[in-house]
Design a protein around this motif. Structure first.
Motif, PDB file in Angstrom:
ATOM      1  N   SER A 383       1.060  -1.039   0.029  1.00  0.00           N
ATOM      2  CA  SER A 383      -0.758  -0.201  -0.177  1.00  0.00           C
ATOM      3  C   SER A 383       1.007   1.305   0.115  1.00  0.00           C
ATOM      4  CB  SER A 383      -0.905  -0.081   1.107  1.00  0.00           C
ATOM      5  OG  SER A 383      -1.872   1.436   0.979  1.00  0.00           O
ATOM      6  N   VAL A 384      -0.038   2.128  -1.389  1.00  0.00           N
ATOM      7  CA  VAL A 384       1.148   3.402  -0.617  1.00  0.00           C
ATOM      8  C   VAL A 384      -0.131   4.536  -0.605  1.00  0.00           C
ATOM      9  CG1 VAL A 384       2.585   5.206  -2.800  1.00  0.00           C
ATOM     10  CG2 VAL A 384       2.010   2.904  -2.903  1.00  0.00           C
ATOM     11  N   CYS A 385       1.360   5.151   0.281  1.00  0.00           N
ATOM     12  CA  CYS A 385       0.627   6.351   1.513  1.00  0.00           C
ATOM     13  C   CYS A 385       0.921   7.421   0.912  1.00  0.00           C
ATOM     14  CB  CYS A 385       0.782   6.566   2.464  1.00  0.00           C
ATOM     15  SG  CYS A 385       1.024   4.640   3.452  1.00  0.00           S
ATOM     16  N   PHE A 390      -2.664  17.347   2.587  1.00  0.00           N
ATOM     17  CA  PHE A 390      -2.906  18.424   1.678  1.00  0.00           C
ATOM     18  C   PHE A 390      -2.695  18.344   0.410  1.00  0.00           C
ATOM     19  CE2 PHE A 390      -2.221  18.809   6.192  1.00  0.00           C
ATOM     20  CZ  PHE A 390      -2.949  20.223   6.227  1.00  0.00           C
ATOM     21  N   ASN A 391      -1.174  16.969  -0.171  1.00  0.00           N
ATOM     22  CA  ASN A 391      -1.395  17.088  -1.066  1.00  0.00           C
ATOM     23  C   ASN A 391      -0.076  15.951  -0.944  1.00  0.00           C
ATOM     24  OD1 ASN A 391      -0.661  19.361  -1.630  1.00  0.00           O
ATOM     25  ND2 ASN A 391       1.376  19.856   0.068  1.00  0.00           N
ATOM     26  N   ASN A 392      -0.501  15.156  -3.220  1.00  0.00           N
ATOM     27  CA  ASN A 392       0.040  14.022  -2.891  1.00  0.00           C
ATOM     28  C   ASN A 392       1.791  14.051  -3.159  1.00  0.00           C
ATOM     29  OD1 ASN A 392      -2.773  12.472  -3.376  1.00  0.00           O
ATOM     30  ND2 ASN A 392      -3.550  13.880  -5.808  1.00  0.00           N
ATOM     31  N   HIS A 393       2.187  12.664  -2.376  1.00  0.00           N
ATOM     32  CA  HIS A 393       3.408  12.497  -3.491  1.00  0.00           C
ATOM     33  C   HIS A 393       3.595  11.630  -4.270  1.00  0.00           C
ATOM     34  CE1 HIS A 393       4.387  15.886  -0.332  1.00  0.00           C
ATOM     35  NE2 HIS A 393       3.552  15.331   0.028  1.00  0.00           N
ATOM     36  N   THR A 394       5.243  11.480  -5.193  1.00  0.00           N
ATOM     37  CA  THR A 394       5.142  10.248  -5.942  1.00  0.00           C
ATOM     38  C   THR A 394       6.425   9.694  -5.228  1.00  0.00           C
ATOM     39  OG1 THR A 394       7.107  11.604  -6.799  1.00  0.00           O
ATOM     40  CG2 THR A 394       4.178  11.388  -7.656  1.00  0.00           C
ATOM     41  N   SER A 395       6.807   8.170  -5.510  1.00  0.00           N
ATOM     42  CA  SER A 395       7.408   7.729  -4.968  1.00  0.00           C
ATOM     43  C   SER A 395       8.302   6.589  -6.361  1.00  0.00           C
ATOM     44  CB  SER A 395       7.187   6.719  -3.450  1.00  0.00           C
ATOM     45  OG  SER A 395       7.000   7.340  -2.368  1.00  0.00           O
ATOM     46  N   LYS A 396       9.418   6.035  -5.820  1.00  0.00           N
ATOM     47  CA  LYS A 396       9.831   5.115  -6.909  1.00  0.00           C
ATOM     48  C   LYS A 396      10.422   3.972  -6.453  1.00  0.00           C
ATOM     49  CE  LYS A 396      13.158   5.548 -11.083  1.00  0.00           C
ATOM     50  NZ  LYS A 396      14.140   6.372 -11.211  1.00  0.00           N
ATOM     51  N   ILE A 397       9.982   2.790  -7.600  1.00  0.00           N
ATOM     52  CA  ILE A 397      10.696   2.017  -7.098  1.00  0.00           C
ATOM     53  C   ILE A 397      11.941   1.826  -8.003  1.00  0.00           C
ATOM     54  CG2 ILE A 397      10.632  -0.721  -6.744  1.00  0.00           C
ATOM     55  CD1 ILE A 397       7.906   0.343  -4.690  1.00  0.00           C
ATOM     56  N   SER A 411       5.579   7.448   1.027  1.00  0.00           N
ATOM     57  CA  SER A 411       5.165   8.658  -0.071  1.00  0.00           C
ATOM     58  C   SER A 411       6.211   9.981   0.545  1.00  0.00           C
ATOM     59  CB  SER A 411       4.081   9.052  -1.123  1.00  0.00           C
ATOM     60  OG  SER A 411       4.660   7.579  -2.177  1.00  0.00           O
ATOM     61  N   PRO A 412       7.000  10.460  -0.279  1.00  0.00           N
ATOM     62  CA  PRO A 412       7.984  10.163  -1.038  1.00  0.00           C
ATOM     63  C   PRO A 412       9.254   9.754  -0.698  1.00  0.00           C
ATOM     64  CG  PRO A 412       8.655  13.432  -0.833  1.00  0.00           C
ATOM     65  CD  PRO A 412       7.393  12.457   0.188  1.00  0.00           C
ATOM     66  N   VAL A 413       9.188   8.993  -1.278  1.00  0.00           N
ATOM     67  CA  VAL A 413      10.297   7.314  -1.039  1.00  0.00           C
ATOM     68  C   VAL A 413      11.236   7.341  -2.168  1.00  0.00           C
ATOM     69  CG1 VAL A 413      10.403   7.409   0.909  1.00  0.00           C
ATOM     70  CG2 VAL A 413       9.039   5.749  -0.341  1.00  0.00           C
ATOM     71  N   THR A 426       7.264  -0.730   6.582  1.00  0.00           N
ATOM     72  CA  THR A 426       6.742   0.178   6.756  1.00  0.00           C
ATOM     73  C   THR A 426       8.346   1.366   6.044  1.00  0.00           C
ATOM     74  OG1 THR A 426       5.414   0.034   7.944  1.00  0.00           O
ATOM     75  CG2 THR A 426       5.473   2.242   7.485  1.00  0.00           C
ATOM     76  N   ILE A 427       7.971   1.204   4.932  1.00  0.00           N
ATOM     77  CA  ILE A 427       9.463   2.520   4.564  1.00  0.00           C
ATOM     78  C   ILE A 427       8.428   3.594   4.504  1.00  0.00           C
ATOM     79  CG2 ILE A 427      10.863   2.903   2.854  1.00  0.00           C
ATOM     80  CD1 ILE A 427      11.260  -0.227   3.512  1.00  0.00           C
ATOM     81  N   ILE A 428       9.548   4.912   5.132  1.00  0.00           N
ATOM     82  CA  ILE A 428       9.397   6.372   5.613  1.00  0.00           C
ATOM     83  C   ILE A 428      10.204   6.669   5.251  1.00  0.00           C
ATOM     84  CG2 ILE A 428       7.700   6.135   7.147  1.00  0.00           C
ATOM     85  CD1 ILE A 428      10.068   7.108   9.182  1.00  0.00           C
ATOM     86  N   LYS A 429      12.357   6.134   4.377  1.00  0.00           N
ATOM     87  CA  LYS A 429      12.977   6.953   4.302  1.00  0.00           C
ATOM     88  C   LYS A 429      13.574   6.055   2.877  1.00  0.00           C
ATOM     89  CE  LYS A 429      15.836   6.169   7.235  1.00  0.00           C
ATOM     90  NZ  LYS A 429      16.764   6.111   8.515  1.00  0.00           N
ATOM     91  N   ASP A 430      14.330   6.315   2.513  1.00  0.00           N
ATOM     92  CA  ASP A 430      14.891   6.407   0.726  1.00  0.00           C
ATOM     93  C   ASP A 430      15.973   4.951   1.245  1.00  0.00           C
ATOM     94  OD1 ASP A 430      14.048   8.399  -0.152  1.00  0.00           O
ATOM     95  OD2 ASP A 430      15.552   9.371  -1.100  1.00  0.00           O
TER      96      ASP A 430
END
Ligand code: UD1
Ligand code: MG
Length: 461
Positions: A383-385, A390-397, A411-413, A426-430
């Protein structure tokens, strides 16, 4: 080009469409996924007219966005009948001299070829008006073509104004005409509204022209479906069924496999490659599908799917899917790009994301605003949070990443390539490349604790 060759077109679309019982203007009602007006505009513009004008009225601000820039708009307010509607274009055609086709915004299936035949007969028979007519078994509701003892057209009488003898006439007015522009605008002001509906009927101009010794002809259309006007929801539903069946048949002729033509819904804009199988229940709107695909009950809109793809009962919109992709059931996919050889299981939501080649996504995932690289494996329940309130953020795998079941990322990570994210993280940083990540709580085990709990529950026993 001399004047006689010049072509103008007027599309009548100001009516409220009372019989539809809708808040929408009638010409915005949808037939096989497209507003009625779009069908008529496409046909009209295919004739390359000098001037094309559309008459709008009821809630015209809703219809305007559907009218392309090369079409002029006349406003009819209030709507006092089809004759009054044509009058509103007088200024637009002030300097025009030639023939004018009058089309109805509520007659969507009229074919280009039929219009060409009407124009051809108008020219050949040197007439000043040509009416497109048809013989119907059930002519009720339509205006009737009245002919004199020499079998020449003498008038059109509306159903509501017709007596028993007129009602028995089976030749009807399709509402489509070709007029000499000079006489159309000369006689329009002579039309009166003394009739059952107190409207200025365009049809009354026929009687006026005949009385003024102009030649008026009626050209019969062999195809009864294409001249059908849509006035109520039953007609709309019937025509929709006809059009879906017709469209399915034309795909069959091109080598598409459809076993149950009554239960597939393909609009007139979609293109499908040969040997693609369209199973019952599939809906395909404004989409291009390649060869050798199987669409098993999916709903696909505004999308492109390349060859050899398998799509189950999933909803796919505004998405580009490359070759050899499989997507099972109950997925909702929108605004995505899914590259070759990807496989997507069941019950995933994937929005505004790009998924690169050979990547697999299992079941029950929620993926939004993501870029996922090549050869990744995303297990169940990822699941991507992406929204922080307030805003949408993008992430990349990046490429070659394994994501275990039940993981989430906030996101963003960026998760860099060759990484392994263990289940439940739960991934909260790069994440740096080549990393094994265990971002989850350790298991805390307190032996013998169950007895304490039981005692508590049973009231201190
Ligand atoms: C009309 C014809 C009828 C014909 C039938 C074919 C007249 C008087 N009758 O009847 O002979 O058999 O079409 O389908 O013309 N419109 C306007 N402004 C108005 C009224 C109508 O722009 O004030 C437009 C409507 O939006 C529609 C078209 O004209 O696109 C036809 O109007 P509609 O009310 O449907 O006429 P019918 O009763 O079907
Ligand atoms: Mg009508």
């Amino acid at each position: 080009m001399n004047d006689a060759e010049k072509l103008g077109i007027i599309i009548l679309a100001a009516g409220l469409g009372k019989r539809m019982k809708s808040d929408l203007p009638k010409v915005l009602q949808k037939l096989c996924g497209r507003p009625l007006i779009n069908y008529v505009l496409d046909t009209a513009l295919a004739l390359n007219p000098e001037i094309c004008a559309v008459v709008l009225g009821f809630k015209n601000e809703l219809v305007r966005p559907f009218i392309s820039e090369n079409v002029k708009i006349a406003i009819q307010e209030p709507q006092l009948g089809t004759g009054h509607a044509v009058m509103q274009t007088a200024e637009i055609f002030e300097k025009f001299s030639g023939k004018i086709l009058v089309l109805c915004g509520d007659v969507p299936l009229l074919k280009l070829l039929t219009l060409k035949k009407l124009i051809n007969q108008y020219d050949k028979q040197e007439s000043d008006a040509a009416i497109l007519s048809a013989e119907l078994d059930d002519p009720s509701g339509y205006g009737r073509i009245v002919r004199n003892e020499h079998n020449e057209v003498s008038a059109i009488v509306e159903d509501k104004d017709a007596d028993k003898n007129i009602k028995a006439i089976k030749e009807i007015n399709s509402g489509i005409y070709c007029f000499n522009s000079k006489y159309l605008f000369k006689y329009l002001p002579n039309i009166k509204n003394t009739n059952a509906q107190s409207e200025y009927y365009l049809t009354d101009i026929i009687d006026i022209m005949v009385k003024n010794k102009h030649k008026v002809i009626a050209v019969k259309s062999a195809n009864k479906i294409e001249i059908e006007g849509i006035n109520n929801r039953l007609q709309l539903a019937r025509l929709e069924k006809e059009l879906y069946a017709d469209t399915a048949k034309s795909h069959l002729e091109n080598g598409v496999v459809i076993n149950d033509i009554e239960n597939v819904y393909i609009d007139t804009l979609s293109k499908i490659g040969a040997e693609t199988v369209i199973m019952a229940g599939s809906v395909i709107m404004n989409s291009i599908l390649g060869k050798n695909c199987v669409i098993d009950g999916g709903a696909i809109s505004d999308s492109e799917i390349k060859e050899n793809c398998n799509i189950g009962k999933s909803t796919i919109s505004k998405t580009k899917i490359f070759a050899n992709v499989s997507i099972n059931d109950y997925n909702v996919i929108g605004d995505c790009e899914i590259k070759n050889n990807c496989a997507i299981g069941n019950n995933n939501t994937i929005k505004n994301s790009c998924i690169d080649v050979n990547t697999k996504i299992q079941n029950n995932c929620n993926i939004e605003d993501m870029e996922i690289g090549k050869n990744c494996y995303i297990s169940n329940g990822f699941s991507v949070c992406n929204f922080d309130g307030f805003n949408n953020h993008t992430s990349k795998i990046s490429d070659f990443v394994f994501v275990g079941a039940g993981c989430q990322i906030v996101s963003p990570v960026n998760i860099n390539s060759n990484s392994y994210i263990t289940s439940g993280s739960t991934i909260i940083k790069d994440v740096e490349e080549d990393s094994l990540i265990m971002a989850r709580f350790d298991v805390v085990a307190k032996r013998g604790y169950m007895d304490k709990i039981k005692k508590k529950i049973n009231g201190g026993e």
